[in-house]
Design a protein around this motif. Structure first.
Motif, PDB file in Angstrom:
ATOM      1  N   LYS A  64      -0.230   7.654   1.866  1.00  0.00           N
ATOM      2  CA  LYS A  64       0.605   8.473   0.996  1.00  0.00           C
ATOM      3  C   LYS A  64       1.576   7.618   0.184  1.00  0.00           C
ATOM      4  O   LYS A  64       1.763   7.852  -1.020  1.00  0.00           O
ATOM      5  CB  LYS A  64       1.386   9.484   1.831  1.00  0.00           C
ATOM      6  CG  LYS A  64       2.214  10.434   1.019  1.00  0.00           C
ATOM      7  CD  LYS A  64       2.920  11.428   1.906  1.00  0.00           C
ATOM      8  CE  LYS A  64       3.766  12.367   1.064  1.00  0.00           C
ATOM      9  NZ  LYS A  64       4.524  13.296   1.891  1.00  0.00           N
ATOM     10  N   ASN A  65       2.164   6.600   0.796  1.00  0.00           N
ATOM     11  CA  ASN A  65       3.176   5.786   0.117  1.00  0.00           C
ATOM     12  C   ASN A  65       2.588   4.764  -0.847  1.00  0.00           C
ATOM     13  O   ASN A  65       3.285   4.301  -1.749  1.00  0.00           O
ATOM     14  CB  ASN A  65       4.048   5.058   1.141  1.00  0.00           C
ATOM     15  CG  ASN A  65       4.880   6.021   1.951  1.00  0.00           C
ATOM     16  OD1 ASN A  65       5.194   7.118   1.513  1.00  0.00           O
ATOM     17  ND2 ASN A  65       5.234   5.607   3.154  1.00  0.00           N
ATOM     18  N   ASN A  66       1.333   4.376  -0.650  1.00  0.00           N
ATOM     19  CA  ASN A  66       0.736   3.315  -1.464  1.00  0.00           C
ATOM     20  C   ASN A  66      -0.339   3.795  -2.431  1.00  0.00           C
ATOM     21  O   ASN A  66      -0.990   2.963  -3.066  1.00  0.00           O
ATOM     22  CB  ASN A  66       0.126   2.239  -0.557  1.00  0.00           C
ATOM     23  CG  ASN A  66       1.186   1.479   0.192  1.00  0.00           C
ATOM     24  OD1 ASN A  66       2.107   0.946  -0.407  1.00  0.00           O
ATOM     25  ND2 ASN A  66       1.073   1.431   1.506  1.00  0.00           N
ATOM     26  N   THR A  67      -0.533   5.105  -2.536  1.00  0.00           N
ATOM     27  CA  THR A  67      -1.606   5.620  -3.390  1.00  0.00           C
ATOM     28  C   THR A  67      -1.054   6.602  -4.408  1.00  0.00           C
ATOM     29  O   THR A  67      -0.397   7.578  -4.054  1.00  0.00           O
ATOM     30  CB  THR A  67      -2.683   6.318  -2.540  1.00  0.00           C
ATOM     31  OG1 THR A  67      -3.147   5.416  -1.542  1.00  0.00           O
ATOM     32  CG2 THR A  67      -3.836   6.774  -3.393  1.00  0.00           C
ATOM     33  N   GLU A  68      -1.355   6.334  -5.659  1.00  0.00           N
ATOM     34  CA  GLU A  68      -1.083   7.307  -6.711  1.00  0.00           C
ATOM     35  C   GLU A  68      -2.284   8.239  -6.762  1.00  0.00           C
ATOM     36  O   GLU A  68      -3.425   7.786  -6.909  1.00  0.00           O
ATOM     37  CB  GLU A  68      -0.898   6.588  -8.043  1.00  0.00           C
ATOM     38  CG  GLU A  68      -0.512   7.513  -9.163  1.00  0.00           C
ATOM     39  CD  GLU A  68      -0.293   6.761 -10.457  1.00  0.00           C
ATOM     40  OE1 GLU A  68      -0.586   7.368 -11.509  1.00  0.00           O
ATOM     41  OE2 GLU A  68       0.141   5.610 -10.429  1.00  0.00           O
TER      42      GLU A  68
ATOM     43  N   LYS B 296       2.520   2.135  -7.490  1.00  0.00           N
ATOM     44  CA  LYS B 296       1.836   2.028  -6.202  1.00  0.00           C
ATOM     45  C   LYS B 296       0.595   1.152  -6.352  1.00  0.00           C
ATOM     46  O   LYS B 296      -0.044   1.143  -7.402  1.00  0.00           O
ATOM     47  CB  LYS B 296       1.484   3.416  -5.698  1.00  0.00           C
ATOM     48  CG  LYS B 296       2.731   4.266  -5.445  1.00  0.00           C
ATOM     49  CD  LYS B 296       2.383   5.646  -4.972  1.00  0.00           C
ATOM     50  CE  LYS B 296       3.658   6.432  -4.719  1.00  0.00           C
ATOM     51  NZ  LYS B 296       3.377   7.768  -4.234  1.00  0.00           N
TER      52      LYS B 296
ATOM     53  N   GLU C 130       0.875   6.477  11.081  1.00  0.00           N
ATOM     54  CA  GLU C 130       1.305   5.370  10.234  1.00  0.00           C
ATOM     55  C   GLU C 130       0.293   5.105   9.123  1.00  0.00           C
ATOM     56  O   GLU C 130       0.670   4.813   7.983  1.00  0.00           O
ATOM     57  CB  GLU C 130       1.490   4.095  11.068  1.00  0.00           C
ATOM     58  CG  GLU C 130       2.672   4.119  11.998  1.00  0.00           C
ATOM     59  CD  GLU C 130       2.700   2.913  12.921  1.00  0.00           C
ATOM     60  OE1 GLU C 130       1.615   2.321  13.175  1.00  0.00           O
ATOM     61  OE2 GLU C 130       3.789   2.569  13.392  1.00  0.00           O
TER      62      GLU C 130
ATOM     63  N   ARG D 292      -1.780   7.296   7.739  1.00  0.00           N
ATOM     64  CA  ARG D 292      -1.663   8.365   6.737  1.00  0.00           C
ATOM     65  C   ARG D 292      -0.398   8.194   5.900  1.00  0.00           C
ATOM     66  O   ARG D 292      -0.409   8.442   4.687  1.00  0.00           O
ATOM     67  CB  ARG D 292      -1.669   9.723   7.416  1.00  0.00           C
ATOM     68  CG  ARG D 292      -3.033  10.115   7.907  1.00  0.00           C
ATOM     69  CD  ARG D 292      -3.034  11.483   8.530  1.00  0.00           C
ATOM     70  NE  ARG D 292      -4.365  11.805   9.023  1.00  0.00           N
ATOM     71  CZ  ARG D 292      -4.602  12.665   9.967  1.00  0.00           C
ATOM     72  NH1 ARG D 292      -3.615  13.323  10.550  1.00  0.00           N
ATOM     73  NH2 ARG D 292      -5.840  12.907  10.356  1.00  0.00           N
ATOM     74  N   ALA D 293       0.687   7.748   6.525  1.00  0.00           N
ATOM     75  CA  ALA D 293       1.926   7.525   5.781  1.00  0.00           C
ATOM     76  C   ALA D 293       1.744   6.395   4.768  1.00  0.00           C
ATOM     77  O   ALA D 293       2.225   6.487   3.635  1.00  0.00           O
ATOM     78  CB  ALA D 293       3.061   7.207   6.741  1.00  0.00           C
ATOM     79  N   ARG D 294       1.052   5.330   5.167  1.00  0.00           N
ATOM     80  CA  ARG D 294       0.810   4.235   4.221  1.00  0.00           C
ATOM     81  C   ARG D 294      -0.129   4.666   3.106  1.00  0.00           C
ATOM     82  O   ARG D 294       0.021   4.222   1.967  1.00  0.00           O
ATOM     83  CB  ARG D 294       0.245   3.017   4.945  1.00  0.00           C
ATOM     84  CG  ARG D 294       1.304   2.339   5.768  1.00  0.00           C
ATOM     85  CD  ARG D 294       0.992   0.925   6.024  1.00  0.00           C
ATOM     86  NE  ARG D 294       1.992   0.370   6.935  1.00  0.00           N
ATOM     87  CZ  ARG D 294       1.918  -0.831   7.441  1.00  0.00           C
ATOM     88  NH1 ARG D 294       0.909  -1.624   7.144  1.00  0.00           N
ATOM     89  NH2 ARG D 294       2.856  -1.273   8.240  1.00  0.00           N
TER      90      ARG D 294
END
Length: 157
Positions: free
Chosen positions: A15-19, A40, A9, A11-13
């Motif tokens: 990936k989803n919240n970082t440009e 992001k 979770e 790592r997923a966050r």
């Protein structure tokens, strides 16, 4: 510190919240005109064990970064991070330029504008206000970055 998230979770966050992008190159064309779609909240780099993030904003950039690493220990995600300055020169400039400005203006009034004593008082008060406000603003940006990081990645102290 610990996170309430699992490793996957977290790592997923990330990936989803970082440009993705280098923190050293903030003013390239890709940085000034971000991709279409949702912006992001973070900008930076990360891998399977570490991260270096900053606020993803072109209008109100900050020179602070969240740097740290994470690992899974006994089914608990341990996150070690620190909020620090990305550029030492920029942090020195923010800290000492108002003081240098005050000294320079006072030297000017002392040697070249002897008849403008009232103006020097007003200018000094204004420069003191600017000096204190710039320090307050930078500290507020640092705290805002840390609070956003803690909120998104559910860090508990």
């Amino acid at each position: 510190m610990e996170s309430k998230l699992t490793l996957s979770e977290f790592r997923a966050r990330l990936k989803n919240n970082t440009e993705i992008g280098s923190l050293k190159v903030k003013l390239n064309l890709f940085r000034l005109f971000p991709k279409f779609g949702g912006i992001k909240p973070f900008y930076g780099l990360f891998d399977d064990a570490s991260f270096r993030l900053t606020i993803n904003s072109t209008t109100s950039p900050t020179h602070f970064i969240v740097k740290g690493n994470y690992k899974n220990v006994n089914n608990v995600l341990k996150v070690n991070y620190v909020v620090e300055s990305n550029n030492r020169f920029q942090s020195l400039w923010v800290e000492y330029s108002p003081v240098i400005g005050i000294i320079g203006i006072n030297i000017f009034f002392l040697f070249f504008a002897r008849g403008l004593r009232r103006a020097s008082t007003i200018v000094n008060l204004f420069l003191l206000f600017v000096a204190f406000y710039s320090r307050y603003k930078e500290e507020r940006k640092r705290k805002k970055l840390e609070q956003k990081f803690i909120r998104i990645f559910e860090i508990k102290k």
